[in-house]
Design a protein around this motif. Sequence first.
Motif, PDB file in Angstrom:
ATOM      1  N   THR A  58       0.833  -1.206   0.000  1.00 25.26           N
ATOM      2  CA  THR A  58       0.000   0.000   0.000  1.00 25.26           C
ATOM      3  C   THR A  58       0.866   1.252   0.000  1.00 25.26           C
ATOM      4  O   THR A  58       0.611   2.200  -0.758  1.00 25.26           O
ATOM      5  N   LEU A  59       1.885   1.278   0.833  1.00 25.49           N
ATOM      6  CA  LEU A  59       2.776   2.445   0.889  1.00 25.49           C
ATOM      7  C   LEU A  59       3.589   2.575  -0.395  1.00 25.49           C
ATOM      8  O   LEU A  59       3.805   3.688  -0.895  1.00 25.49           O
ATOM      9  N   GLU A  60       4.016   1.461  -0.926  1.00 26.20           N
ATOM     10  CA  GLU A  60       4.775   1.471  -2.177  1.00 26.20           C
ATOM     11  C   GLU A  60       3.914   2.012  -3.329  1.00 26.20           C
ATOM     12  O   GLU A  60       4.375   2.824  -4.133  1.00 26.20           O
ATOM     13  N   GLU A  61       2.659   1.594  -3.381  1.00 26.15           N
ATOM     14  CA  GLU A  61       1.747   2.072  -4.426  1.00 26.15           C
ATOM     15  C   GLU A  61       1.482   3.577  -4.270  1.00 26.15           C
ATOM     16  O   GLU A  61       1.457   4.316  -5.252  1.00 26.15           O
ATOM     17  N   ALA A  62       1.311   4.026  -3.043  1.00 23.47           N
ATOM     18  CA  ALA A  62       1.097   5.459  -2.800  1.00 23.47           C
ATOM     19  C   ALA A  62       2.297   6.273  -3.270  1.00 23.47           C
ATOM     20  O   ALA A  62       2.134   7.332  -3.886  1.00 23.47           O
ATOM     21  N   LEU A  63       3.502   5.782  -2.999  1.00 28.32           N
ATOM     22  CA  LEU A  63       4.709   6.470  -3.468  1.00 28.32           C
ATOM     23  C   LEU A  63       4.724   6.571  -4.989  1.00 28.32           C
ATOM     24  O   LEU A  63       5.014   7.633  -5.544  1.00 28.32           O
ATOM     25  N   HIS A  64       4.406   5.479  -5.650  1.00 30.53           N
ATOM     26  CA  HIS A  64       4.438   5.454  -7.121  1.00 30.53           C
ATOM     27  C   HIS A  64       3.344   6.326  -7.731  1.00 30.53           C
ATOM     28  O   HIS A  64       3.454   6.724  -8.893  1.00 30.53           O
ATOM     29  N   LYS A  65       2.307   6.633  -6.967  1.00 28.47           N
ATOM     30  CA  LYS A  65       1.237   7.507  -7.459  1.00 28.47           C
ATOM     31  C   LYS A  65       1.457   8.966  -7.076  1.00 28.47           C
ATOM     32  O   LYS A  65       0.588   9.795  -7.269  1.00 28.47           O
ATOM     33  N   GLY A  66       2.642   9.271  -6.529  1.00 26.93           N
ATOM     34  CA  GLY A  66       2.992  10.674  -6.278  1.00 26.93           C
ATOM     35  C   GLY A  66       2.773  11.170  -4.869  1.00 26.93           C
ATOM     36  O   GLY A  66       2.909  12.361  -4.612  1.00 26.93           O
ATOM     37  N   ILE A  67       2.435  10.295  -3.935  1.00 26.07           N
ATOM     38  CA  ILE A  67       2.242  10.711  -2.548  1.00 26.07           C
ATOM     39  C   ILE A  67       3.583  10.648  -1.822  1.00 26.07           C
ATOM     40  O   ILE A  67       4.256   9.625  -1.838  1.00 26.07           O
ATOM     41  N   SER A  68       3.970  11.736  -1.185  1.00 27.60           N
ATOM     42  CA  SER A  68       5.201  11.759  -0.388  1.00 27.60           C
ATOM     43  C   SER A  68       4.907  11.182   0.990  1.00 27.60           C
ATOM     44  O   SER A  68       3.851  11.427   1.571  1.00 27.60           O
ATOM     45  N   LEU A  69       5.841  10.406   1.493  1.00 25.70           N
ATOM     46  CA  LEU A  69       5.720   9.828   2.826  1.00 25.70           C
ATOM     47  C   LEU A  69       6.725  10.509   3.744  1.00 25.70           C
ATOM     48  O   LEU A  69       7.885  10.696   3.377  1.00 25.70           O
ATOM     49  N   TYR A  70       6.268  10.870   4.927  1.00 23.88           N
ATOM     50  CA  TYR A  70       7.111  11.539   5.905  1.00 23.88           C
ATOM     51  C   TYR A  70       7.340  10.603   7.091  1.00 23.88           C
ATOM     52  O   TYR A  70       6.382  10.069   7.650  1.00 23.88           O
ATOM     53  N   PHE A  71       8.598  10.432   7.459  1.00 26.67           N
ATOM     54  CA  PHE A  71       8.949   9.605   8.601  1.00 26.67           C
ATOM     55  C   PHE A  71       9.547  10.504   9.673  1.00 26.67           C
ATOM     56  O   PHE A  71      10.337  11.401   9.375  1.00 26.67           O
ATOM     57  N   ALA A  72       9.156  10.262  10.913  1.00 34.13           N
ATOM     58  CA  ALA A  72       9.648  11.053  12.038  1.00 34.13           C
ATOM     59  C   ALA A  72      10.459  10.158  12.967  1.00 34.13           C
ATOM     60  O   ALA A  72       9.970   9.123  13.434  1.00 34.13           O
ATOM     61  N   LEU A  73      11.705  10.557  13.195  1.00 36.67           N
ATOM     62  CA  LEU A  73      12.561   9.907  14.180  1.00 36.67           C
ATOM     63  C   LEU A  73      12.474  10.762  15.437  1.00 36.67           C
ATOM     64  O   LEU A  73      12.811  11.948  15.406  1.00 36.67           O
ATOM     65  N   GLU A  74      11.986  10.183  16.523  1.00 38.42           N
ATOM     66  CA  GLU A  74      11.770  10.937  17.754  1.00 38.42           C
ATOM     67  C   GLU A  74      12.653  10.375  18.867  1.00 38.42           C
ATOM     68  O   GLU A  74      12.685   9.163  19.091  1.00 38.42           O
ATOM     69  N   PHE A  75      13.351  11.279  19.545  1.00 34.72           N
ATOM     70  CA  PHE A  75      14.234  10.906  20.646  1.00 34.72           C
ATOM     71  C   PHE A  75      13.943  11.804  21.835  1.00 34.72           C
ATOM     72  O   PHE A  75      13.760  13.020  21.674  1.00 34.72           O
ATOM     73  N   GLU A  76      13.889  11.204  23.020  1.00 34.21           N
ATOM     74  CA  GLU A  76      13.692  11.961  24.257  1.00 34.21           C
ATOM     75  C   GLU A  76      14.694  11.492  25.301  1.00 34.21           C
ATOM     76  O   GLU A  76      14.997  10.304  25.390  1.00 34.21           O
ATOM     77  N   LEU A  77      15.204  12.442  26.066  1.00 33.98           N
ATOM     78  CA  LEU A  77      16.112  12.131  27.167  1.00 33.98           C
ATOM     79  C   LEU A  77      15.627  12.880  28.395  1.00 33.98           C
ATOM     80  O   LEU A  77      15.421  14.098  28.345  1.00 33.98           O
TER      81      LEU A  77
END
Length: 188
Positions: A58-77
């Motif tokens: 599903t994510l791969e198909e969305a990418l190929h149809k022009g949808i950008s995917l945003y990933f968030a790396l979150e760190f807390e100390l």
Amino acid sequence: MSPKHPSPLRFLCLAALLLLLGAAAARADTITVKSAELLVEDENYVLNAQFEFSFNPTLEEALHKGISLYFALEFELGRPRWYWLDEKLAQVTVQHRLSYAPLTRQYRLTTGLLSQQFDSLEEVERILSRVVSRPVVARDALVKGTRYDAALRLRLDQTQLPKPFQINALASRDWALQSDWYRWNFTP
């Protein structure tokens, strides 16, 4: 000679098998944190981490149809305190934007001002799954010998999806690609 009515033990075994298969399918679209550590480098503590995940169709198909995917790396100390709320010393979020260019058949991964091109989604997965020497807190902000609580996660940021996809993301597990918070104790 087989009984006309199946035994309750058979039903119990079948139910347990279905439960295990359902749990495995539910965890198939998650990100696993394999390792995470904080090290001293120059005047900062830096984060090194390793994740394990893969993109679902599903994510791969969305990418190929022009949808950008945003990933968030979150760190807390933070530092635990018995007399008050825990003290937050560092809270870092790094956003990665992944898009696909059909003309060149390449994936573009953008982090801040840095942009990289990749020929395959496997290469993108390899880059996203490694965090190397990411500065998270100044060396002088931590007291030597004190215990700190660190937490880390990587997730698909559903709030950055186009609005119609955000609605789909609420109803579908295909859009819920994320890790659980990985927590560990750290003493400088």
